[in-house]
Design a protein around this motif. Structure first.
Motif, PDB file in Angstrom:
ATOM      1  N   LEU A  12       0.760  -1.321   0.167  1.00  0.00           N
ATOM      2  CA  LEU A  12      -0.097  -0.026  -0.145  1.00  0.00           C
ATOM      3  C   LEU A  12       0.891   1.079   0.162  1.00  0.00           C
ATOM      4  CD1 LEU A  12      -2.395  -1.320   2.670  1.00  0.00           C
ATOM      5  CD2 LEU A  12      -2.841  -1.100   0.219  1.00  0.00           C
ATOM      6  N   GLU A  13       0.122   2.278  -0.396  1.00  0.00           N
ATOM      7  CA  GLU A  13       1.178   3.720  -0.506  1.00  0.00           C
ATOM      8  C   GLU A  13       0.760   4.361   1.047  1.00  0.00           C
ATOM      9  OE1 GLU A  13       0.509   6.251  -3.882  1.00  0.00           O
ATOM     10  OE2 GLU A  13      -1.057   4.703  -4.485  1.00  0.00           O
ATOM     11  N   VAL A  14       1.737   5.380   1.069  1.00  0.00           N
ATOM     12  CA  VAL A  14       1.813   6.038   2.569  1.00  0.00           C
ATOM     13  C   VAL A  14       1.201   7.343   1.961  1.00  0.00           C
ATOM     14  CG1 VAL A  14       2.940   7.321   4.298  1.00  0.00           C
ATOM     15  CG2 VAL A  14       3.723   5.085   3.627  1.00  0.00           C
ATOM     16  N   LEU A  15      -0.035   7.869   2.205  1.00  0.00           N
ATOM     17  CA  LEU A  15      -1.016   9.155   1.690  1.00  0.00           C
ATOM     18  C   LEU A  15      -0.526  10.103   2.779  1.00  0.00           C
ATOM     19  CD1 LEU A  15      -3.900   6.995   0.774  1.00  0.00           C
ATOM     20  CD2 LEU A  15      -2.088   7.558  -0.792  1.00  0.00           C
ATOM     21  N   ASN A  16      -0.876  11.329   2.281  1.00  0.00           N
ATOM     22  CA  ASN A  16      -0.976  12.438   2.871  1.00  0.00           C
ATOM     23  C   ASN A  16      -2.197  12.743   3.623  1.00  0.00           C
ATOM     24  OD1 ASN A  16       1.712  13.264   1.927  1.00  0.00           O
ATOM     25  ND2 ASN A  16       0.887  14.449   0.382  1.00  0.00           N
ATOM     26  N   ALA A  17      -3.360  11.829   3.184  1.00  0.00           N
ATOM     27  CA  ALA A  17      -4.606  12.168   3.894  1.00  0.00           C
ATOM     28  C   ALA A  17      -5.378  10.917   3.339  1.00  0.00           C
ATOM     29  CB  ALA A  17      -5.427  13.499   3.329  1.00  0.00           C
ATOM     30  N   GLU A  18      -6.552  10.677   3.907  1.00  0.00           N
ATOM     31  CA  GLU A  18      -7.356   9.603   3.647  1.00  0.00           C
ATOM     32  C   GLU A  18      -7.891   9.844   2.199  1.00  0.00           C
ATOM     33  OE1 GLU A  18      -9.529  10.032   7.126  1.00  0.00           O
ATOM     34  OE2 GLU A  18      -9.067   8.160   8.191  1.00  0.00           O
ATOM     35  N   GLY A  19      -8.085   8.588   1.462  1.00  0.00           N
ATOM     36  CA  GLY A  19      -8.643   8.684   0.086  1.00  0.00           C
ATOM     37  C   GLY A  19     -10.214   9.022   0.304  1.00  0.00           C
ATOM     38  N   ALA A  20     -10.857   9.698  -0.902  1.00  0.00           N
ATOM     39  CA  ALA A  20     -12.147   9.783  -0.853  1.00  0.00           C
ATOM     40  C   ALA A  20     -12.912   8.995  -1.986  1.00  0.00           C
ATOM     41  CB  ALA A  20     -12.248  11.550  -1.078  1.00  0.00           C
ATOM     42  N   ALA A  21     -12.253   8.276  -2.740  1.00  0.00           N
ATOM     43  CA  ALA A  21     -12.866   7.690  -3.690  1.00  0.00           C
ATOM     44  C   ALA A  21     -13.641   6.337  -3.287  1.00  0.00           C
ATOM     45  CB  ALA A  21     -11.953   6.984  -4.799  1.00  0.00           C
ATOM     46  N   GLU A  22     -13.398   5.731  -2.359  1.00  0.00           N
ATOM     47  CA  GLU A  22     -14.043   4.737  -1.758  1.00  0.00           C
ATOM     48  C   GLU A  22     -13.956   4.588  -0.404  1.00  0.00           C
ATOM     49  OE1 GLU A  22     -15.241   0.368  -3.111  1.00  0.00           O
ATOM     50  OE2 GLU A  22     -12.830   0.782  -3.167  1.00  0.00           O
ATOM     51  N   HIS A  23     -15.006   4.673   0.601  1.00  0.00           N
ATOM     52  CA  HIS A  23     -15.173   4.527   1.944  1.00  0.00           C
ATOM     53  C   HIS A  23     -15.931   3.499   2.529  1.00  0.00           C
ATOM     54  CE1 HIS A  23     -15.637   7.322   5.706  1.00  0.00           C
ATOM     55  NE2 HIS A  23     -15.040   5.965   6.189  1.00  0.00           N
ATOM     56  N   PHE A  24     -15.287   2.534   3.288  1.00  0.00           N
ATOM     57  CA  PHE A  24     -16.220   1.475   3.992  1.00  0.00           C
ATOM     58  C   PHE A  24     -15.617   1.060   5.118  1.00  0.00           C
ATOM     59  CE2 PHE A  24     -14.092  -0.843   0.501  1.00  0.00           C
ATOM     60  CZ  PHE A  24     -13.709  -1.958   1.313  1.00  0.00           C
ATOM     61  N   HIS A  25     -16.224   0.271   5.895  1.00  0.00           N
ATOM     62  CA  HIS A  25     -15.798  -0.211   7.098  1.00  0.00           C
ATOM     63  C   HIS A  25     -16.135  -1.834   7.364  1.00  0.00           C
ATOM     64  CE1 HIS A  25     -16.554   3.904   7.555  1.00  0.00           C
ATOM     65  NE2 HIS A  25     -15.455   4.129   8.233  1.00  0.00           N
ATOM     66  N   ALA A  26     -15.101  -2.485   8.033  1.00  0.00           N
ATOM     67  CA  ALA A  26     -15.111  -3.807   8.425  1.00  0.00           C
ATOM     68  C   ALA A  26     -14.945  -3.973   9.897  1.00  0.00           C
ATOM     69  CB  ALA A  26     -14.286  -4.925   7.740  1.00  0.00           C
ATOM     70  N   HIS A  27     -15.340  -5.050  10.661  1.00  0.00           N
ATOM     71  CA  HIS A  27     -14.713  -5.067  12.180  1.00  0.00           C
ATOM     72  C   HIS A  27     -14.158  -6.183  12.323  1.00  0.00           C
ATOM     73  CE1 HIS A  27     -15.543  -5.977  16.344  1.00  0.00           C
ATOM     74  NE2 HIS A  27     -15.369  -4.556  16.434  1.00  0.00           N
ATOM     75  N   ILE A  74     -12.081  -1.509  11.295  1.00  0.00           N
ATOM     76  CA  ILE A  74     -11.202  -1.354  10.077  1.00  0.00           C
ATOM     77  C   ILE A  74     -11.524  -0.052   9.020  1.00  0.00           C
ATOM     78  CG2 ILE A  74      -9.745  -2.239   8.366  1.00  0.00           C
ATOM     79  CD1 ILE A  74     -10.433  -4.973   9.810  1.00  0.00           C
ATOM     80  N   HIS A  75     -10.982   0.759   8.653  1.00  0.00           N
ATOM     81  CA  HIS A  75     -11.387   1.881   8.091  1.00  0.00           C
ATOM     82  C   HIS A  75     -10.708   1.547   6.608  1.00  0.00           C
ATOM     83  CE1 HIS A  75     -13.187   4.557  11.248  1.00  0.00           C
ATOM     84  NE2 HIS A  75     -12.270   3.627  11.830  1.00  0.00           N
ATOM     85  N   ILE A  76     -11.324   1.747   5.529  1.00  0.00           N
ATOM     86  CA  ILE A  76     -11.051   1.525   4.000  1.00  0.00           C
ATOM     87  C   ILE A  76     -11.359   2.600   3.477  1.00  0.00           C
ATOM     88  CG2 ILE A  76     -10.897   0.387   2.105  1.00  0.00           C
ATOM     89  CD1 ILE A  76     -11.814  -1.784   5.122  1.00  0.00           C
ATOM     90  N   GLU A  77     -10.525   3.803   3.270  1.00  0.00           N
ATOM     91  CA  GLU A  77     -10.703   4.876   2.687  1.00  0.00           C
ATOM     92  C   GLU A  77      -9.628   5.227   1.783  1.00  0.00           C
ATOM     93  OE1 GLU A  77     -12.172   8.093   5.810  1.00  0.00           O
ATOM     94  OE2 GLU A  77     -11.227   6.571   7.036  1.00  0.00           O
ATOM     95  N   ALA A  78     -10.112   4.888   0.654  1.00  0.00           N
ATOM     96  CA  ALA A  78      -9.244   4.883  -0.807  1.00  0.00           C
ATOM     97  C   ALA A  78      -9.003   5.940  -1.534  1.00  0.00           C
ATOM     98  CB  ALA A  78      -9.347   3.423  -1.331  1.00  0.00           C
TER      99      ALA A  78
END
Length: 209
Positions: free
Chosen positions: A68-83, A124-128
């Motif tokens: 994965l990449e080290v980003l400057n901010a959370e992505g906004a193209a896709e956003h979902f969560h798991a537990h 778990i946050h997925i913010e891609a």
């Protein structure tokens, strides 16, 4: 209204802002709650006692090792969560905050991956930054730095992942645990030895998550 990361700082002109990501403590669900509080990473004796604590040092390298990449901010193209819930012989292990973050030598966050945690809820946050990518449990564990096979002690934090069992929404997975694909609102249970009883099958996410 934007809410900011728990350790948000502005360093070298980089601001890590959360894009509509809730960090509210989840309400009670059918999942067995994790009640043990993690010890401070600054406490060597406590860290040695469990090995599951989050270590800030090397965060960027672990993110890259997970592909994965080290980003400057959370992505906004896709956003979902798991537990995620983890158990060793039926006893819960705390999933720490700040998995998927990079830190400066002084311990300040200066980067984030699309796959991360904000608190100890197990969410778990997925913010891609790109939609349609696949993210796995193995990638999260790599970012965390656990279950890498460095310690052969059964059920330890660095035991081989092949010895662990994964259950998703109450269904035992036949594929390797690290291959579990993270999907929206999945309840993922990873356990070693005796399975938790009752086995969590669902999780009540906070409203809006």
């Amino acid at each position: 209204m934007k809410k900011f990361l728990p350790l948000t700082v502005v360093l070298a002109g980089i601001a890590l802002a959360v894009s509509g990501c809730s960090t509210a403590t989840p309400g009670p669900g059918t999942a067995v709650p994790t009640t043990s509080a993690p010890a401070s990473p600054a406490s060597p004796s406590a860290a040695a006692a469990t090995g599951w604590e989050m270590t800030p040092k090397g965060g960027a390298d672990r993110i890259k090792a997970a592909g994965l990449e080290v980003l400057n901010a959370e992505g906004a193209a896709e956003h979902f969560h798991a537990h995620l819930e983890i158990f060793v012989d039926g006893k819960p292990v705390t999933v720490p905050a700040d998995i998927g973050f990079s830190f400066t030598a002084a311990g300040q966050p200066n980067g984030i991956s699309a796959l991360h945690t904000h608190d100890e809820s197990g969410i778990i946050h997925i913010e891609a930054p790109v939609a349609g990518e696949t993210y796995t449990l193995g990638q999260l564990l790599t970012e965390w730095g656990v279950l890498d096979g460095a310690d052969k002690t059964p059920g330890s934090a660095h035991s081989p992942i092949a010895e662990w069992s994964a259950v998703v929404n109450g269904k035992r997975q036949d594929s390797p645990a690290q291959a579990v694909v993270l999907k929206a609102h999945d309840e993922i249970v990873l356990y070693h030895g005796t399975a938790p009883s009752p086995l969590p099958t669902t999780y009540k996410f906070p409203e809006g998550v």
